[in-house]
Every structure is written in C-alpha cells, then in structure tokens.
Design a protein around this motif. Structure first.
Motif, PDB file in Angstrom:
ATOM      1  N   MET A  96      32.996  44.890  44.893  1.00 42.18           N
ATOM      2  CA  MET A  96      33.840  45.825  44.143  1.00 42.18           C
ATOM      3  C   MET A  96      34.281  45.256  42.800  1.00 42.18           C
ATOM      4  O   MET A  96      34.848  45.969  41.979  1.00 42.18           O
ATOM      5  CB  MET A  96      35.079  46.176  44.986  1.00 42.18           C
ATOM      6  CG  MET A  96      34.786  46.966  46.240  1.00 42.18           C
ATOM      7  SD  MET A  96      36.198  46.988  47.416  1.00 42.18           S
ATOM      8  CE  MET A  96      37.510  47.648  46.391  1.00 42.18           C
ATOM      9  N   GLY A  97      34.065  43.957  42.582  1.00 40.56           N
ATOM     10  CA  GLY A  97      34.484  43.318  41.342  1.00 40.56           C
ATOM     11  C   GLY A  97      35.875  42.730  41.377  1.00 40.56           C
ATOM     12  O   GLY A  97      36.411  42.341  40.333  1.00 40.56           O
ATOM     13  N   ASN A  98      36.474  42.623  42.579  1.00 41.54           N
ATOM     14  CA  ASN A  98      37.837  42.100  42.697  1.00 41.54           C
ATOM     15  C   ASN A  98      37.909  40.696  43.276  1.00 41.54           C
ATOM     16  O   ASN A  98      39.002  40.122  43.359  1.00 41.54           O
ATOM     17  CB  ASN A  98      38.701  43.026  43.563  1.00 41.54           C
ATOM     18  CG  ASN A  98      39.069  44.307  42.869  1.00 41.54           C
ATOM     19  OD1 ASN A  98      38.506  45.362  43.169  1.00 41.54           O
ATOM     20  ND2 ASN A  98      39.993  44.241  41.933  1.00 41.54           N
ATOM     21  N   ALA A  99      36.786  40.140  43.676  1.00 37.26           N
ATOM     22  CA  ALA A  99      36.772  38.768  44.181  1.00 37.26           C
ATOM     23  C   ALA A  99      35.701  37.990  43.429  1.00 37.26           C
ATOM     24  O   ALA A  99      34.623  38.532  43.135  1.00 37.26           O
ATOM     25  CB  ALA A  99      36.512  38.732  45.688  1.00 37.26           C
ATOM     26  N   ALA A 189      43.441  41.479  32.627  1.00 43.10           N
ATOM     27  CA  ALA A 189      42.614  40.292  32.410  1.00 43.10           C
ATOM     28  C   ALA A 189      41.198  40.611  32.879  1.00 43.10           C
ATOM     29  O   ALA A 189      40.989  41.536  33.663  1.00 43.10           O
ATOM     30  CB  ALA A 189      43.177  39.100  33.168  1.00 43.10           C
ATOM     31  N   ASP A 190      40.237  39.847  32.397  1.00 43.48           N
ATOM     32  CA  ASP A 190      38.837  40.072  32.741  1.00 43.48           C
ATOM     33  C   ASP A 190      38.203  38.740  33.120  1.00 43.48           C
ATOM     34  O   ASP A 190      37.828  37.950  32.261  1.00 43.48           O
ATOM     35  CB  ASP A 190      38.102  40.703  31.558  1.00 43.48           C
ATOM     36  CG  ASP A 190      36.652  41.035  31.872  1.00 43.48           C
ATOM     37  OD1 ASP A 190      36.182  40.707  32.986  1.00 43.48           O
ATOM     38  OD2 ASP A 190      35.976  41.618  31.007  1.00 43.48           O
ATOM     39  N   PHE A 191      38.072  38.485  34.401  1.00 45.77           N
ATOM     40  CA  PHE A 191      37.562  37.206  34.892  1.00 45.77           C
ATOM     41  C   PHE A 191      36.154  36.923  34.390  1.00 45.77           C
ATOM     42  O   PHE A 191      35.791  35.760  34.154  1.00 45.77           O
ATOM     43  CB  PHE A 191      37.573  37.201  36.427  1.00 45.77           C
ATOM     44  CG  PHE A 191      37.262  35.865  37.043  1.00 45.77           C
ATOM     45  CD1 PHE A 191      38.273  34.967  37.341  1.00 45.77           C
ATOM     46  CD2 PHE A 191      35.949  35.505  37.335  1.00 45.77           C
ATOM     47  CE1 PHE A 191      37.986  33.732  37.908  1.00 45.77           C
ATOM     48  CE2 PHE A 191      35.654  34.273  37.896  1.00 45.77           C
ATOM     49  CZ  PHE A 191      36.677  33.383  38.190  1.00 45.77           C
ATOM     50  N   ASP A 192      35.352  37.954  34.243  1.00 45.76           N
ATOM     51  CA  ASP A 192      33.941  37.767  33.883  1.00 45.76           C
ATOM     52  C   ASP A 192      33.712  37.532  32.395  1.00 45.76           C
ATOM     53  O   ASP A 192      32.616  37.134  32.004  1.00 45.76           O
ATOM     54  CB  ASP A 192      33.125  38.998  34.312  1.00 45.76           C
ATOM     55  CG  ASP A 192      33.125  39.176  35.823  1.00 45.76           C
ATOM     56  OD1 ASP A 192      32.976  38.163  36.524  1.00 45.76           O
ATOM     57  OD2 ASP A 192      33.279  40.321  36.293  1.00 45.76           O
ATOM     58  N   ARG A 193      34.714  37.778  31.562  1.00 46.24           N
ATOM     59  CA  ARG A 193      34.487  37.786  30.108  1.00 46.24           C
ATOM     60  C   ARG A 193      34.205  36.425  29.498  1.00 46.24           C
ATOM     61  O   ARG A 193      33.258  36.278  28.725  1.00 46.24           O
ATOM     62  CB  ARG A 193      35.686  38.435  29.397  1.00 46.24           C
ATOM     63  CG  ARG A 193      35.574  38.437  27.870  1.00 46.24           C
ATOM     64  CD  ARG A 193      36.735  39.195  27.247  1.00 46.24           C
ATOM     65  NE  ARG A 193      38.021  38.709  27.672  1.00 46.24           N
ATOM     66  CZ  ARG A 193      38.636  37.646  27.172  1.00 46.24           C
ATOM     67  NH1 ARG A 193      38.043  36.928  26.227  1.00 46.24           N
ATOM     68  NH2 ARG A 193      39.829  37.285  27.605  1.00 46.24           N
TER      69      ARG A 193
END
Length: 210
Positions: A96-99, A189-193
């Motif tokens: 889902m993009g949350n972990a 925030a964007d962890f992947d950025r």
C-alpha cells in the motif's frame, strides 16, 4: 477483531502498536507504553568507529528493494514478536506504500536492515537486524538521514534499548509522545523521495545536525 492493514494504520495514528507473544502465536495484543522510545532526528550519534565503518565497510544501501527479506531477517532470532499474521499485514502495508525497508548489503548479501511504517510526518520503526558487525547501526544512520531529507519530524522506536540509547535514543512520557505524534501526523513527508547519499555526504550531514 481480525488484524487488517487499515486497523494497523488506525492503531499507529492513535499511538498503539501490535505484538505477538511468539512467532507461532495466532493472537495479537496492543501495546501503549507509559514511557515511549523515540530517536530525535537531530540527535543521532555517530561514533568514530561507526563513521569509519560507513566510509570503509563496503556496504551498499538500498530502499524498499527487499522488504520481505528485512522482515524475515528481523524475525530470525530465538525469540520474536513477529508472527506470521503480523508479517503478512506488514507486507500488505508495504504494498500500500505505508511500510518501508532500508537494506544494507555486503558483497551482494543482505547483511542488515530496518523497517517501519510511515504516516504523515511520523515514522514508526518496527525492528532491525544485523548479520554483519554494525550493519544495523549503519542502517539506522541512513534511515535517520532519509527521514530528515524526506520531511519527517518523529521517529518512534517503541521502546528504548541500550543499543538505541547509545545512538541518541531517548524516552518520553506517553502524554509527550501523543503530542509529538499529533504534530507529526499533521505534516507531510515522502519516504521514497530522497536519493541514497554517498557515505561522505551522509557523514557530513550527520555532523552538521548532531
């Protein structure tokens, strides 16, 4: 009530997290510590030996390349709270993009890593592991740098261990944690950025903020 990915996200937003008594336990219980461990993002401590390991250890750092492998690495110990049910739900949160996971590789082999859940500007660190000396410390250094660069303002470690305390971790009261959590959830925030920095850039930024 069955454990679902959506229920997990709601629990984190309320300040609680799940655990199992052992890997084969089908039951999950919720934890809301009176004293909460956090890792201040401006207070991570890098010793000389850890800085040397980051510079010269020959590690490759990746993000979200092998989430399942990191969870399995964290569960691969004599006693673990990561049951099959919990593992499966975190795999769903990852889809889902949350972990997220951060992996430390050495000569093509997964040597360590850490994973957690993101909501707004809060990152909830779940676990970490090391199969090579200092690999989990290296993972945490790169994680803290990523969280800062991505706009996170809270890194929750659930409990404070001597290992985390040596790296700058502290304890706060439940009320203080809830206040920090409210502020963090209102941020984005964007962890992947962020890109994975070169070791020297990582150490330079850590020196400036610690």
């Amino acid at each position: 009530m069955s454990l679902t990915a959506d229920l997990l996200l709601h629990a984190y937003s309320a300040g609680v997290f799940p655990m199992a008594e052992h890997r084969d336990d089908p039951e999950v219980f919720w934890v809301d510590p009176k004293r909460r461990g956090i890792l201040p993002l401006d207070g991570f401590r890098i010793s000389r030996s850890l800085a040397k390991r980051i510079r010269n250890g020959g590690f490759e750092i990746t993000v979200n390349r092998d989430f399942a492998g990191v969870v399995e690495g964290c569960a691969d110990r004599a006693e673990t709270w990561i049951s099959a049910e919990i593992r499966d739900r975190y795999l769903e949160l990852h889809a889902m993009g949350n972990a997220h996971s951060l992996e430390v590789w050495h000569q093509g082999i997964l040597a360590g890593g850490t994973y957690g859940v993101s909501l707004g500007g809060a990152f909830f660190g779940e676990s970490m592991f090391s199969r090579r000396r200092d690999a989990s410390k290296v993972a945490l250094a790169y994680l803290v740098d990523r969280l800062v660069q991505a706009g996170f303002i809270l890194c929750d470690t659930q409990f404070l261990t001597p290992h985390l305390a040596s790296l700058g971790g502290i304890e706060v009261s439940r009320a203080r944690y809830r206040a920090l959590l409210r502020d963090a959830l209102s941020n984005e925030a964007d962890f992947d950025r962020p890109a994975v920095p070169a070791p020297q850039l990582l150490l330079q930024r850590m020196t400036q903020t610690s």
